[in-house]
Design a protein around this motif. Sequence first.
Motif, PDB file in Angstrom:
ATOM      1  N   ALA A 134       0.835  -1.200   0.000  1.00 47.31           N
ATOM      2  CA  ALA A 134       0.000   0.000   0.000  1.00 47.31           C
ATOM      3  C   ALA A 134       0.872   1.253   0.000  1.00 47.31           C
ATOM      4  O   ALA A 134       0.565   2.239  -0.683  1.00 47.31           O
ATOM      5  N   ALA A 135       1.974   1.219   0.745  1.00 47.30           N
ATOM      6  CA  ALA A 135       2.839   2.383   0.855  1.00 47.30           C
ATOM      7  C   ALA A 135       3.514   2.728  -0.466  1.00 47.30           C
ATOM      8  O   ALA A 135       3.910   3.880  -0.685  1.00 47.30           O
ATOM      9  N   VAL A 188      -9.005  -0.872   4.632  1.00 53.89           N
ATOM     10  CA  VAL A 188      -8.891  -2.323   4.687  1.00 53.89           C
ATOM     11  C   VAL A 188      -9.254  -2.785   6.088  1.00 53.89           C
ATOM     12  O   VAL A 188      -8.631  -2.361   7.070  1.00 53.89           O
ATOM     13  N   GLY A 189     -10.258  -3.632   6.184  1.00 56.68           N
ATOM     14  CA  GLY A 189     -10.696  -4.094   7.501  1.00 56.68           C
ATOM     15  C   GLY A 189     -11.416  -5.407   7.419  1.00 56.68           C
ATOM     16  O   GLY A 189     -11.572  -6.002   6.342  1.00 56.68           O
ATOM     17  N   LEU A 239      -5.024 -10.568   2.980  1.00 53.57           N
ATOM     18  CA  LEU A 239      -3.969  -9.563   2.934  1.00 53.57           C
ATOM     19  C   LEU A 239      -2.957  -9.845   1.838  1.00 53.57           C
ATOM     20  O   LEU A 239      -2.450  -8.923   1.188  1.00 53.57           O
ATOM     21  N   ARG A 240      -2.654 -11.112   1.583  1.00 54.28           N
ATOM     22  CA  ARG A 240      -1.663 -11.442   0.559  1.00 54.28           C
ATOM     23  C   ARG A 240      -2.172 -11.133  -0.841  1.00 54.28           C
ATOM     24  O   ARG A 240      -1.376 -11.072  -1.794  1.00 54.28           O
ATOM     25  N   ALA A 241      -3.486 -10.954  -0.989  1.00 57.77           N
ATOM     26  CA  ALA A 241      -4.051 -10.627  -2.289  1.00 57.77           C
ATOM     27  C   ALA A 241      -4.362  -9.137  -2.419  1.00 57.77           C
ATOM     28  O   ALA A 241      -4.901  -8.700  -3.435  1.00 57.77           O
ATOM     29  N   LEU A 245      -5.467  -3.505  -5.098  1.00 59.74           N
ATOM     30  CA  LEU A 245      -5.065  -2.119  -5.251  1.00 59.74           C
ATOM     31  C   LEU A 245      -4.703  -1.813  -6.708  1.00 59.74           C
ATOM     32  O   LEU A 245      -4.969  -0.727  -7.218  1.00 59.74           O
ATOM     33  N   GLU A 246      -4.089  -2.780  -7.389  1.00 57.66           N
ATOM     34  CA  GLU A 246      -3.753  -2.584  -8.804  1.00 57.66           C
ATOM     35  C   GLU A 246      -4.992  -2.393  -9.638  1.00 57.66           C
ATOM     36  O   GLU A 246      -4.993  -1.653 -10.641  1.00 57.66           O
ATOM     37  N   ALA A 247      -6.102  -3.028  -9.221  1.00 59.05           N
ATOM     38  CA  ALA A 247      -7.352  -2.938  -9.980  1.00 59.05           C
ATOM     39  C   ALA A 247      -8.065  -1.626  -9.771  1.00 59.05           C
ATOM     40  O   ALA A 247      -8.993  -1.290 -10.491  1.00 59.05           O
TER      41      ALA A 247
END
Length: 206
Positions: A103-104, A170-171, A195-197, A202-204
């Motif tokens: 995310a960062a 994200v929650g 979380l691993r996905a 985010l790319e989408a």
Amino acid sequence: MAVTFDLFGTLVDVEYPSDPAEIVARELESRGVAVPDDWHVAYGERHVDAPAGAEVPLPAHVAHALDSRGVDAAENVVRHAVVAAFDPDVARRDGARDAVHDAAERGPVGLLSNCAVPELVSKTLIRAGLRGEFDAVTTSVGCGWRKPHPKAFEAAAEALDVAPETLIHVGDDPATDGGVADVGGRFVDVTETPLRALSGELEAEP
């Protein structure tokens, strides 16, 4: 794009006290406070007339509960007792650190956590090895508002210096974390998108 993460149940798992009133009582008694016989009743009552969605810090609740039974205790004693009562074992969830790093890479990243206990979020981040990973940490006890209230998300956005509608939150709880939609943001549910996905999610994002 700005991403905020929930903490408990999303990035970390913790052991919650099965009887918080009892563990708070023990910490109060160890500090010389005379806990009333009907403490569990007092603890379960509402003592602070706060607006809907506002956070009542747990030390304030405990102090008012004691006062309702005629027990006077110093503010710092109550605070220390509450902080000591909530001292959980913490386990970082699989993929948590990588998700924050991903995310960062796309913009500012923050934490937004409902937590009425002072110091608990910072303590949890240290134990989970996540201290210093966020551009801003916003807690309900710090900003005064609990998710899903819009003011909680607005506070997190302000801390990141972004508009609330740019948030992706994200929650793990649609009833609370999903409130980001009310400020125009987007909710990513980790019970559906692990979380691993998250990176692919985010790319989408357009």
